[in-house]
Every structure is written in structure tokens, then in C-alpha cells.
Design a protein around this motif. Structure first.
Motif: not given
Length: 568
Positions: A437-446, A540-559
Motif C-alpha cells: 500500500l502506497d500513500l502520498k505525503r499529501e494523503e497522509c497530511a490530510n 516527526s513522521f511528517m517532517a521534511d527529514d522523515s525517514l519514511y517518505f521516499i520521493h514523497g511516498t510512504l511505502h507500506l507492506r503487510a504480510e
């Protein structure tokens, strides 16, 4: 004595031969000014309109009985909406009348209608009230010719009346390629100063407004129905500046569903003109915005014509649960509007399937596309194959494909209520699936401060599951944080014990890092997860230096793995 015919608004007019050639090269004029203003710009020549002192020719307008849809049809119509409904009724009646008339006429009667030679027939076609234009060299210069051509029309209608206007050929030719051709064809000598236009009675008012506009740059009417008439006349006589002006005035009026549909259903010669594009774009935008949430207007949408459903499906902002729902809507609409399967298949193949964004449909639904009898098999196979290839691409490559495909936007995501996911399924040694599941930064901010977003459903062991991302307070309610949950849809009576693991890509490596593991015995409607997946505050999660947004996208995985199905 002979007449020279100019082939309608888009027709060609023969040039002069010998020493009597044109003073101007039409191609040069067009190259100098794409709008064919002839260098006159916005100058006002209102003082010269119908004035013998400033005119070099007389324009004789022959008015013949028009088709059943005439000016009187607009009586009592106070809005475009009223007129649109009336026009539709009249078109239906006309079709029936013409069908009845056609069965009465025989071939001899049609031939004896003084029709022109085949090579000139295009100039006389009169579909939906199109004007027939000709240059007439009248014997007296004042009276119309008594030849059969002087009163000819598609249905042999007699001339009802004649209007004569003093005109400046330079002003009209500068504003319109049609009039340039008219005055360049056949009027070579000084005593040939009469040009004749033949129009239907329903076009008279609009033509007078158009001619006045060509002198003054203004219209005397604000009536929406008359503005549409003037727009049609401006298209026939190639006056682009008047088309733009009419469109500007129409756009300034309050739009309704009926008027928007009318703009989109203008004849193709009008709707394809660049001058009309802003009006049709505004109509599409109006319909897309009004029906953005289709679930609220399902009955209305089912009754929309093809142009309306196309405008809605073209929107990126369509608020639907998923593209699966769009596909189901298209099939339902097509089955209701086109009961005959061959006609339905044609409409779906040529008009509607290109607006369905197959790459964002679930694999379960794509399987059904392959077996749908409403679709051409080759078209369905191509759409599914393209969708599967797109799904297999990396997110970066998907963004490139979306940016390259701008015509139908089939690779662009909509504003889905349920976010698309990628799913990899395994049967052995245990039923298992890996969901991305990929979420854009704007989607997370909303999501802040208490929002949530759901994924599309995916299936494991015959049961439907979903992921949901939340912005919530941590368990001590001291700060906001990002949470991720796994839920099972309310379906069936079987409970599942599911081992699950949540992971996310992190910088700088871009590798997935496990964030939470657990197991849960699911029953219908239950959900489980972690309120603070990253164990950090929301800021911290939404900060510009957040470790979890790569090119503006949060990449999640569920197994997910089913270890122990338990029948109740």
C-alpha cells in the motif's frame, strides 16, 4: 449568365483565370493572421453597417421556409434548458416525419427536384438547417433571378422573402474565410456587385446579429438561446472571433446540467472548433464536479446521455470506492441505454472502455472483464494485459507512464475512497499474501488530526480483508501519531487466526523494515493493528527529514499468513 457556388462554410471557391485573378492570396492572408482578422483587429466599423456610403456591394439574403425546428420553436423557452428539452422532442418528431415522407417519395420525384450535378452536391447539403451560399449574377442587379436555382433548396422550398444589405466586402472578407472565398469567386467585373446568401427562416435573426458583430465586435442580445444560434451561424460562416465572443457570454451564464449537455452535444463541426473548446471544457468540468460523488446521484447518472457519462468518467477527481465500481457503473449504464448487445458492444469499445482505468482495477475484477459478453474479446484481453503489465512496474515507472499518457489518462489514479493495493498470493505451505500500500505525503497530511484512509479489499482463504491507515492519539493521549490496522470484511461464518507483519520502506537504503508483528483470530467486521506504527509523534513522521517518505511516498507492506482456519 451563370452562377458560381461557394461550397458552404467549409467549401472551396474557384479562383479567377487569366488576368482577372484574385488581388489577394488567401493562403498568405491566413498565414499572416490565424484568426483571419485581416489586420482590422478590434476596430469598430459599426458606422458602416448597412450604409451605402461605406459599402461596395449589396448582400441579398434569400429566406426560405426552414426545417420544422424553427425560430417559433423557441417561443416560450426562457432558458437553454427549456430549449434543449424542446429541441430533443422536435428532433424525435422530425425523425418520424422524415421516415414517413421517405416512404412516399419515388425516385422520379426526387430527381425532378432540380438537384445540382453530383460534383456540386456538397455545396447544397442542408443538414440540420445549414445555410446554402451562392453568388448570383442578377440580370437587373436589383431583382432575384427567375431561374430554378434562385429558389432551390433541399426540399424545393420557395423563397419567402428577400432582405438586402449594403456591405463592405473588405470588412466581411477580413473577418471570415467564408466571405473571402465568396467575394473572390466569380465577381470580377465592376457591375457585378450583388452576392446572395440563402438561409432558413430560423437562421435569420442569428445571421443579422452575426453580420452586425463583424462590423462592431458586439452583440445586441444576451439571450442564451439566441447566443447559441449566433454561435452556430458563426461556425457556418467561419467567424472565429464571434464564436469566441458567444462562448465567453455563454460561460458567464449560470450553467445547469441541461445546458452543459447541450454544449457537449453541439454538432461536431462546432464542438471541434478551438474557439468553442473553453465552453465545452467548462461544461465537462461542471458535470464532473456535480457528479463527483456518483453514489449520491446514481439514478440521475443512469439517465445521462453518452456525452454526459463521458464527461464524468474523464475526471481524475471522481469519488468512487474503486475503479471496480467505475467499471460496474459503465456496464450498468450501457446495458440500460443500449439494450441491443451489438450496439452496446460498439459503444463500449469505441467510446467508454477507454475511460475505464483498468490498471487500477483489482485482479479479481480483471478476471471478470475477460469473460464479459458485453465487451469485444480482443479489446478486453488487451485492456487486461496492459493493466497487469502496469501493475508489475515499479512506482517510478508507473509515474512515467502516467505522465506520458495524457489523452485518456488511463494510467492516472482517481480520488478513490479505497486506495489501490498490489497483492502477491501463495497457496503453499500456507495460504499467504503480501500486500503493498502506497500513500502520498499529501494523503497522509490530510489524515490529521483524526482521519483515516482504507485500502481496496484483498482476499485470503476466500475471505476479504483491508488495511486502514489512521491519524490518532497514542495510548497515553499525549500526541498524534500514525497507525496501521488490518480488518476483515463482514462475510461468512468462518474465523481465521492470521499471523501478520507490518513493514515500511525507510531511508537511506529504501529497504522494507519490519515495524510490528502479531496474530489475531478474526471474525467478520473485526480489525487489529498498532496505533503508533513508527513509535514517533505525528510531527516527526511528517517532517521534511522523515525517514519514511521516499520521493514523497510512504511505502507500506503487510504480510498475512493463515495458520489455523477454525469452523464455528
Amino acid at each position: 449568365m451563370k452562377d458560381s457556388v461557394a461550397g458552404g462554410a467549409g467549401g472551396s471557391a474557384g479562383g479567377a483565370s487569366g488576368s482577372g485573378g484574385d488581388l489577394f492570396d488567401h493562403r498568405v492572408a491566413v498565414a499572416m493572421d490565424p484568426d483571419f482578422s485581416g489586420g482590422l483587429g478590434d476596430q469598430n466599423f459599426e458606422f458602416a453597417f448597412n450604409s451605402s456610403n461605406f459599402s461596395d456591394r449589396v448582400l441579398r439574403i434569400e429566406i426560405v421556409a426552414g426545417p420544422p425546428e424553427s425560430r417559433s420553436d423557441r417561443d416560450g423557452c426562457s432558458s437553454i434548458a427549456d430549449w434543449a428539452r424542446h429541441r430533443k422532442r422536435r428532433r424525435d418528431d422530425i425523425k418520424k416525419e422524415k421516415a414517413a415522407e421517405f416512404s412516399v417519395y419515388n425516385s422520379e420525384q426526387i430527381v425532378n427536384c432540380d438537384q445540382p450535378d453530383t460534383e456540386d452536391a456538397g455545396a447544397y447539403e442542408n443538414h440540420d438547417g445549414e445555410a446554402v451560399a451562392m453568388i448570383e449574377e442578377s440580370p437587373s442587379g436589383d431583382e432575384p433571378s427567375n431561374s430554378s436555382d434562385s429558389s432551390w433548396s433541399m426540399d424545393c422550398s420557395p423563397v419567402l422573402r428577400i432582405k438586402s444589405l449594403f456591405i463592405s466586402s473588405a470588412i466581411l472578407a477580413a473577418k471570415s474565410p467564408f466571405f473571402y472565398k465568396l467575394f473572390s469567386n466569380g465577381m470580377r467585373e465592376s457591375d457585378q456587385r450583388h452576392a446572395t446568401l440563402r438561409i432558413n427562416a430560423s437562421e435569420e435573426t442569428a445571421l443579422m446579429e452575426l453580420l452586425s458583430f463583424m462590423y462592431s465586435g458586439k452583440l445586441s442580445t444576451a439571450s442564451p438561446t439566441l447566443l447559441l444560434d449566433v454561435l452556430m451561424a458563426a461556425d457556418k460562416f467561419e467567424v472565429a472571433s464571434c464564436m469566441r465572443h458567444c462562448c465567453q457570454l455563454l460561460r458567464s451564464l449560470s450553467m445547469t446540467t441541461e445546458s452543459a449537455l447541450l454544449y457537449l452535444e453541439l454538432p461536431s463541426t462546432v464542438s471541434m472548433a478551438s474557439a468553442v473548446q473553453p465552453l465545452t471544457d467548462a461544461a465537462k468540468e461542471f458535470l464532473a464536479n456535480k457528479y463527483r460523488d456518483i453514489t449520491k446521484f446514481q439514478e440521475e447518472v443512469m439517465n445521462l446521455p453518452l456525452a454526459g457519462i463521458e464527461a464524468i468518467l474523464s475526471s481524475d477527481d471522481l469519488q468512487v470506492a474503486s475503479e471496480d465500481a467505475v467499471y460496474d457503473l459503465v456496464l450498468k449504464w450501457a446495458r440500460a441505454q443500449y439494450p441491443e448487445v451489438d450496439e452496446r458492444r460498439e459503444i463500449l469499445g469505441s467510446r467508454l472502455c477507454r475511460l475505464v482505468r483498468f490498471p487500477y482495477m483489482t485482479c479479481r475484477k480483471l478476471r471478470k472483464v475477460l469473460t464479459c459478453n458485453d465487451l469485444d474479446h480482443d479489446l478486453a484481453s488487451k485492456a487486461v494485459l496492459e493493466a497487469l503489465f502496469f501493475k508489475s512496474e515499479t512506482p517510478h515507472r508507473q509515474r512515467i507512464l502516467a505522465s506520458e499518457e495524457v489523452a485518456n489518462r488511463r494510467f492516472m489514479e482517481r480520488a478513490y475512497k479505497y486506495r489501490p493495493v498490489k497483492v502477491v498470493e501463495f497457496e503453499l505451505p500456507h495460504p499467504q499474501c503480501i500486500v503493498y500500500l502506497d500513500l502520498k505525503r499529501e494523503e497522509c497530511a490530510n489524515l490529521f488530526p483524526s482521519g483515516r484512509v482504507y485500502s481496496q479489499a484483498f482476499h485470503l482463504g476466500g475471505q476479504g480483508f483491508f488495511l486502514s491507515a489512521h491519524c490518532n492519539m497514542d495510548q497515553q493521549s499525549s500526541f498524534h501519531c500514525f497507525g496501521l490496522f488490518l480488518g476483515m470484511q463482514e462475510k461468512g461464518s468462518v474465523s481465521f487466526t492470521v499471523d501478520y507483519e507490518f513493514a515500511a520502506r525507510t531511508r537511506p537504503t529504501g529497504e522494507f523494515v519490519s515495524k510490528y508483528k502479531g496474530y489475531y483470530t478474526f471474525t467478520g467486521g473485526k480489525a487489529v493493528g498498532y496505533r503508533n506504527l513508527f513509535a514517533i509523534p505525528w510531527t516527526s513522521f511528517m517532517a521534511d527529514d522523515s525517514l519514511y517518505f521516499i520521493h514523497g511516498t510512504l511505502h507500506l507492506r503487510a504480510e498475512l499468513t493463515i495458520k489455523q482456519p477454525q469452523p464455528q
